[in-house]
Design a protein around this motif. Structure first.
Motif, PDB file in Angstrom:
ATOM      1  N   GLN A 206       0.821  -1.212   0.000  1.00  0.00           N
ATOM      2  CA  GLN A 206       0.000   0.000   0.000  1.00  0.00           C
ATOM      3  C   GLN A 206       0.855   1.262   0.000  1.00  0.00           C
ATOM      4  O   GLN A 206       0.544   2.238  -0.688  1.00  0.00           O
ATOM      5  CB  GLN A 206      -0.947  -0.034   1.200  1.00  0.00           C
ATOM      6  N   ALA A 207       1.965   1.232   0.728  1.00  0.00           N
ATOM      7  CA  ALA A 207       2.850   2.398   0.782  1.00  0.00           C
ATOM      8  C   ALA A 207       3.539   2.655  -0.547  1.00  0.00           C
ATOM      9  O   ALA A 207       3.938   3.789  -0.847  1.00  0.00           O
ATOM     10  CB  ALA A 207       3.897   2.202   1.874  1.00  0.00           C
ATOM     11  N   THR A 208       3.654   1.601  -1.362  1.00  0.00           N
ATOM     12  CA  THR A 208       4.362   1.717  -2.634  1.00  0.00           C
ATOM     13  C   THR A 208       3.418   2.042  -3.785  1.00  0.00           C
ATOM     14  O   THR A 208       3.848   2.182  -4.930  1.00  0.00           O
ATOM     15  CB  THR A 208       5.133   0.408  -2.916  1.00  0.00           C
ATOM     16  N   GLY A 209       2.130   2.156  -3.514  1.00  0.00           N
ATOM     17  CA  GLY A 209       1.186   2.545  -4.552  1.00  0.00           C
ATOM     18  C   GLY A 209       0.344   1.428  -5.111  1.00  0.00           C
ATOM     19  O   GLY A 209      -0.502   1.657  -5.988  1.00  0.00           O
ATOM     20  N   PHE A 210       0.537   0.196  -4.625  1.00  0.00           N
ATOM     21  CA  PHE A 210      -0.314  -0.914  -5.061  1.00  0.00           C
ATOM     22  C   PHE A 210      -1.726  -0.703  -4.502  1.00  0.00           C
ATOM     23  O   PHE A 210      -1.895  -0.259  -3.365  1.00  0.00           O
ATOM     24  CB  PHE A 210       0.219  -2.251  -4.542  1.00  0.00           C
ATOM     25  N   THR A 211      -2.727  -1.057  -5.302  1.00  0.00           N
ATOM     26  CA  THR A 211      -4.114  -0.996  -4.849  1.00  0.00           C
ATOM     27  C   THR A 211      -4.775  -2.355  -5.045  1.00  0.00           C
ATOM     28  O   THR A 211      -4.390  -3.127  -5.936  1.00  0.00           O
ATOM     29  CB  THR A 211      -4.917   0.071  -5.618  1.00  0.00           C
ATOM     30  N   GLU A 212      -5.757  -2.639  -4.220  1.00  0.00           N
ATOM     31  CA  GLU A 212      -6.446  -3.928  -4.312  1.00  0.00           C
ATOM     32  C   GLU A 212      -7.286  -3.968  -5.582  1.00  0.00           C
ATOM     33  O   GLU A 212      -8.116  -3.089  -5.826  1.00  0.00           O
ATOM     34  CB  GLU A 212      -7.325  -4.147  -3.090  1.00  0.00           C
ATOM     35  N   ILE A 213      -7.082  -5.003  -6.386  1.00  0.00           N
ATOM     36  CA  ILE A 213      -7.795  -5.125  -7.657  1.00  0.00           C
ATOM     37  C   ILE A 213      -8.689  -6.362  -7.719  1.00  0.00           C
ATOM     38  O   ILE A 213      -9.495  -6.504  -8.640  1.00  0.00           O
ATOM     39  CB  ILE A 213      -6.817  -5.140  -8.849  1.00  0.00           C
TER      40      ILE A 213
ATOM     41  N   GLU B  23     -25.461 -21.198   2.708  1.00  0.00           N
ATOM     42  CA  GLU B  23     -25.260 -22.120   3.830  1.00  0.00           C
ATOM     43  C   GLU B  23     -25.090 -21.357   5.146  1.00  0.00           C
ATOM     44  O   GLU B  23     -24.862 -21.962   6.191  1.00  0.00           O
ATOM     45  CB  GLU B  23     -24.013 -22.983   3.585  1.00  0.00           C
ATOM     46  N   GLU B  24     -25.178 -20.012   5.078  1.00  0.00           N
ATOM     47  CA  GLU B  24     -25.000 -19.140   6.234  1.00  0.00           C
ATOM     48  C   GLU B  24     -23.619 -19.299   6.862  1.00  0.00           C
ATOM     49  O   GLU B  24     -23.443 -19.250   8.089  1.00  0.00           O
ATOM     50  CB  GLU B  24     -26.099 -19.378   7.270  1.00  0.00           C
ATOM     51  N   ALA B  25     -22.613 -19.483   5.994  1.00  0.00           N
ATOM     52  CA  ALA B  25     -21.238 -19.565   6.463  1.00  0.00           C
ATOM     53  C   ALA B  25     -20.758 -18.177   6.903  1.00  0.00           C
ATOM     54  O   ALA B  25     -21.121 -17.164   6.305  1.00  0.00           O
ATOM     55  CB  ALA B  25     -20.335 -20.109   5.362  1.00  0.00           C
ATOM     56  N   ASP B  26     -19.946 -18.135   7.948  1.00  0.00           N
ATOM     57  CA  ASP B  26     -19.428 -16.879   8.491  1.00  0.00           C
ATOM     58  C   ASP B  26     -18.034 -16.611   7.939  1.00  0.00           C
ATOM     59  O   ASP B  26     -17.123 -17.440   8.075  1.00  0.00           O
ATOM     60  CB  ASP B  26     -19.349 -16.940  10.016  1.00  0.00           C
ATOM     61  N   ILE B  27     -17.867 -15.457   7.326  1.00  0.00           N
ATOM     62  CA  ILE B  27     -16.557 -15.071   6.797  1.00  0.00           C
ATOM     63  C   ILE B  27     -15.615 -14.771   7.964  1.00  0.00           C
ATOM     64  O   ILE B  27     -15.946 -13.999   8.860  1.00  0.00           O
ATOM     65  CB  ILE B  27     -16.682 -13.842   5.881  1.00  0.00           C
ATOM     66  N   PHE B  28     -14.442 -15.408   7.960  1.00  0.00           N
ATOM     67  CA  PHE B  28     -13.476 -15.160   9.031  1.00  0.00           C
ATOM     68  C   PHE B  28     -12.158 -14.598   8.511  1.00  0.00           C
ATOM     69  O   PHE B  28     -11.311 -14.172   9.298  1.00  0.00           O
ATOM     70  CB  PHE B  28     -13.205 -16.445   9.830  1.00  0.00           C
ATOM     71  N   ARG B  29     -11.960 -14.576   7.182  1.00  0.00           N
ATOM     72  CA  ARG B  29     -10.743 -14.009   6.631  1.00  0.00           C
ATOM     73  C   ARG B  29     -11.041 -13.421   5.256  1.00  0.00           C
ATOM     74  O   ARG B  29     -11.831 -13.983   4.486  1.00  0.00           O
ATOM     75  CB  ARG B  29      -9.661 -15.063   6.478  1.00  0.00           C
ATOM     76  N   ARG B  30     -10.385 -12.304   4.962  1.00  0.00           N
ATOM     77  CA  ARG B  30     -10.459 -11.702   3.631  1.00  0.00           C
ATOM     78  C   ARG B  30      -9.048 -11.530   3.082  1.00  0.00           C
ATOM     79  O   ARG B  30      -8.084 -11.361   3.843  1.00  0.00           O
ATOM     80  CB  ARG B  30     -11.182 -10.355   3.678  1.00  0.00           C
ATOM     81  N   TYR B  31      -8.965 -11.563   1.761  1.00  0.00           N
ATOM     82  CA  TYR B  31      -7.680 -11.494   1.077  1.00  0.00           C
ATOM     83  C   TYR B  31      -7.794 -10.548  -0.118  1.00  0.00           C
ATOM     84  O   TYR B  31      -8.885 -10.319  -0.637  1.00  0.00           O
ATOM     85  CB  TYR B  31      -7.246 -12.869   0.544  1.00  0.00           C
ATOM     86  N   GLY B  32      -6.657 -10.045  -0.544  1.00  0.00           N
ATOM     87  CA  GLY B  32      -6.653  -9.193  -1.723  1.00  0.00           C
ATOM     88  C   GLY B  32      -5.488  -9.523  -2.634  1.00  0.00           C
ATOM     89  O   GLY B  32      -4.422  -9.960  -2.183  1.00  0.00           O
ATOM     90  N   LEU B  33      -5.706  -9.314  -3.916  1.00  0.00           N
ATOM     91  CA  LEU B  33      -4.625  -9.300  -4.895  1.00  0.00           C
ATOM     92  C   LEU B  33      -4.443  -7.848  -5.281  1.00  0.00           C
ATOM     93  O   LEU B  33      -5.424  -7.134  -5.542  1.00  0.00           O
ATOM     94  CB  LEU B  33      -4.972 -10.143  -6.116  1.00  0.00           C
ATOM     95  N   PHE B  34      -3.197  -7.399  -5.326  1.00  0.00           N
ATOM     96  CA  PHE B  34      -2.906  -5.988  -5.530  1.00  0.00           C
ATOM     97  C   PHE B  34      -2.200  -5.767  -6.868  1.00  0.00           C
ATOM     98  O   PHE B  34      -1.508  -6.658  -7.377  1.00  0.00           O
ATOM     99  CB  PHE B  34      -2.063  -5.455  -4.383  1.00  0.00           C
ATOM    100  N   GLY B  35      -2.399  -4.601  -7.421  1.00  0.00           N
ATOM    101  CA  GLY B  35      -1.796  -4.264  -8.707  1.00  0.00           C
ATOM    102  C   GLY B  35      -1.198  -2.877  -8.711  1.00  0.00           C
ATOM    103  O   GLY B  35      -1.638  -1.986  -7.967  1.00  0.00           O
ATOM    104  N   LEU B  36      -0.188  -2.688  -9.574  1.00  0.00           N
ATOM    105  CA  LEU B  36       0.464  -1.400  -9.728  1.00  0.00           C
ATOM    106  C   LEU B  36       0.735  -1.180 -11.214  1.00  0.00           C
ATOM    107  O   LEU B  36       1.270  -2.066 -11.891  1.00  0.00           O
ATOM    108  CB  LEU B  36       1.785  -1.364  -8.963  1.00  0.00           C
ATOM    109  N   LYS B  37       0.344  -0.006 -11.721  1.00  0.00           N
ATOM    110  CA  LYS B  37       0.657   0.365 -13.087  1.00  0.00           C
ATOM    111  C   LYS B  37       1.854   1.306 -13.072  1.00  0.00           C
ATOM    112  O   LYS B  37       1.799   2.396 -12.485  1.00  0.00           O
ATOM    113  CB  LYS B  37      -0.556   1.043 -13.735  1.00  0.00           C
ATOM    114  N   LEU B  38       2.947   0.859 -13.664  1.00  0.00           N
ATOM    115  CA  LEU B  38       4.164   1.648 -13.681  1.00  0.00           C
ATOM    116  C   LEU B  38       4.057   2.776 -14.716  1.00  0.00           C
ATOM    117  O   LEU B  38       3.470   2.589 -15.779  1.00  0.00           O
ATOM    118  CB  LEU B  38       5.359   0.766 -14.027  1.00  0.00           C
TER     119      LEU B  38
END
Length: 281
Positions: free
Chosen positions: A99-106, A264-279
């Motif tokens: 995040q500090a380097t400019g990547f954003t979640e895509i 199924e009424e499953a409870d989310i316990f973790r989230r993840y992201g893939l990040f991208g940067l356009k040079l």
């Protein structure tokens, strides 16, 4: 050379030049990323980005080791419960560096947990298009031959998809054969016995030798409704085998699997992201 590893005091990262496409444009990736401080991480990432820029790519994905067949995604939110088998490790510093380097979640994903006692309450509609069968435990090489063929068709339209060779696929998956439990692996077969879908489940061995949760790790289908039938078979079998909960692992937010998990009424316990940067050019 299509990859290079960079190390500094307190940080390490590998840059891969031949990553998947992002919005139709070839992208590089950065993976194998670890650091002991944000400053150290920013320094080593800067070296990797300079190498990528000098080599030509103008888009970068991360964390991703080569492609989506390998390890990718960063934990973005968590309830701090222990990681499950084959889950990406939580690395808060790596996330801060990106995040500090400019990547954003895509692209975003989640894992959810559900008590098996509340799953598989209603059988899916009957169909003559395919039948569901459990793996008989025999010929694992033949099993993965079929899975490879269907996977390359089912996943081809996914974002960030990149083809993989048969040899590379087998080299990745054959070593996990000792972890497989035949009662948690299912196939959907058409009347002519061709494969319409598959589902891979596995015990959550991260809990130890006698896990209480089963992971719905991967499924894919080429026939409408096959995924629903496969998931029903998995939940039913896991409950019968004595597991008390199921983990719906690493689901894309926009995938049909997300709707099935919610049903199924499953409870989310973790989230993840893939990040991208356009040079910049």
């Amino acid at each position: 050379m299509t990859q290079q590893t960079f190390k500094t005091e307190g940080a390490k990262i590998t840059a891969y030049l031949d990553g998947p496409r992002w919005e139709g444009v070839p992208a590089a990736t950065v993976g194998g990323f670890s650091c002991t401080s944000v400053d150290a991480g920013v320094e080593v990432l800067a070296q990797a980005l300079a190498y990528i820029r000098a080599s030509g790519p103008r888009r970068v994905l991360g964390p991703m080791e080569r492609d989506t067949w390998h390890s990718y995604r960063a934990v973005t939110q968590s309830d701090d419960s222990p990681a499950f088998l084959l889950e990406p490790a939580a690395q808060s510093l790596v996330l801060e560096v990106l995040q500090a380097t400019g990547f954003t979640e895509i692209s975003s994903y989640f894992s959810a947990r559900v008590p098996l006692a509340q799953t598989a309450q209603t059988p899916p509609p009957a169909t003559e298009d395919f039948t569901i069968e459990a793996w008989n435990g025999k010929n694992p090489e033949g099993l993965f031959e079929q899975v490879f063929t269907l996977s390359t068709q089912a996943f081809a339209k996914n974002a960030f998809y990149k083809p993989i060779t048969h040899e590379a696929f087998m080299a990745m998956y054959m070593p996990i054969v000792p972890l497989l439990k035949q009662e948690l692996i299912f196939f959907a077969r058409r009347p002519d016995q061709s494969l319409a879908g598959f589902l891979f489940g596995t015990p959550n061995y991260a809990e130890g030798p006698n896990p209480t949760s089963a992971i719905l790790k991967t499924y894919a289908s080429l026939s409408k409704g096959a995924g629903q039938h496969l998931a029903y078979a998995f939940h039913t079998a896991a409950k019968k085998a004595g597991y008390t909960s199921a983990i719906h692992a690493l689901i894309h937010d926009d995938n049909l699997s997300a709707l099935r998990s919610a049903s199924e009424e499953a409870d989310i316990f973790r989230r993840y992201g893939l990040f991208g940067l356009k040079l910049d050019d």
